[in-house]
Design an enzyme around this catalytic site. Structure first.
Site, mmCIF file in Angstrom:
data_model
loop_
_atom_site.group_PDB
_atom_site.id
_atom_site.type_symbol
_atom_site.label_atom_id
_atom_site.label_comp_id
_atom_site.label_asym_id
_atom_site.label_seq_id
_atom_site.Cartn_x
_atom_site.Cartn_y
_atom_site.Cartn_z
ATOM 1 N N ARG A 4 49.603 60.460 28.993
ATOM 2 C CA ARG A 4 48.356 60.837 28.323
ATOM 3 C C ARG A 4 48.074 62.318 28.487
ATOM 4 N NH1 ARG A 4 43.831 57.803 30.727
ATOM 5 N NH2 ARG A 4 45.180 57.909 32.532
ATOM 6 N N ASN A 38 45.043 54.357 27.843
ATOM 7 C CA ASN A 38 45.868 53.231 28.257
ATOM 8 C C ASN A 38 45.269 51.943 27.721
ATOM 9 O OD1 ASN A 38 47.637 54.824 29.755
ATOM 10 N ND2 ASN A 38 46.520 54.534 31.662
#
Length: 96
Positions: A25, A43
């Site tokens: 990320r 997520n």
């Protein structure tokens, strides 16, 4: 966010593989910011990462290429993408 022009697009990409707990990320955020995109990477409970990015279609295309390139942290097995019109409701690019 300023008004989007006609070339603006919204990319939603679901990234499958070993992409959680490996800096994926953060890496995605860095690439999106370099491309001038707005959105987020988060997520999902099933192990995927969802990436939502808005901006110039060319920049979104480039981010999708980068997600699929093999240069991201972890192991990307598959990226499923969906394109829609930009909504203009995102500010910055964040990790969720």
């Amino acid at each position: 966010m300023d008004t989007l022009d006609d070339s603006a697009a919204r990319l939603t990409a679901w990234v499958h593989g070993r992409v959680q707990g490996v800096g994926f990320r953060w890496w995605t955020r860095a690439r999106a910011c370099e491309l001038g995109l707005r959105g987020y990477a988060r997520n999902l409970a099933d192990g995927r990462v969802e990436v939502v990015a808005e901006g110039a279609r060319e920049s979104c295309d480039r981010l999708l290429e980068l997600l699929r390139s093999g240069g991201a942290p972890g192991t990307v097995e598959l990226v499923v993408d969906r394109w829609t019109a930009a909504k203009g409701n995102l500010a910055g690019f964040v990790e969720r």
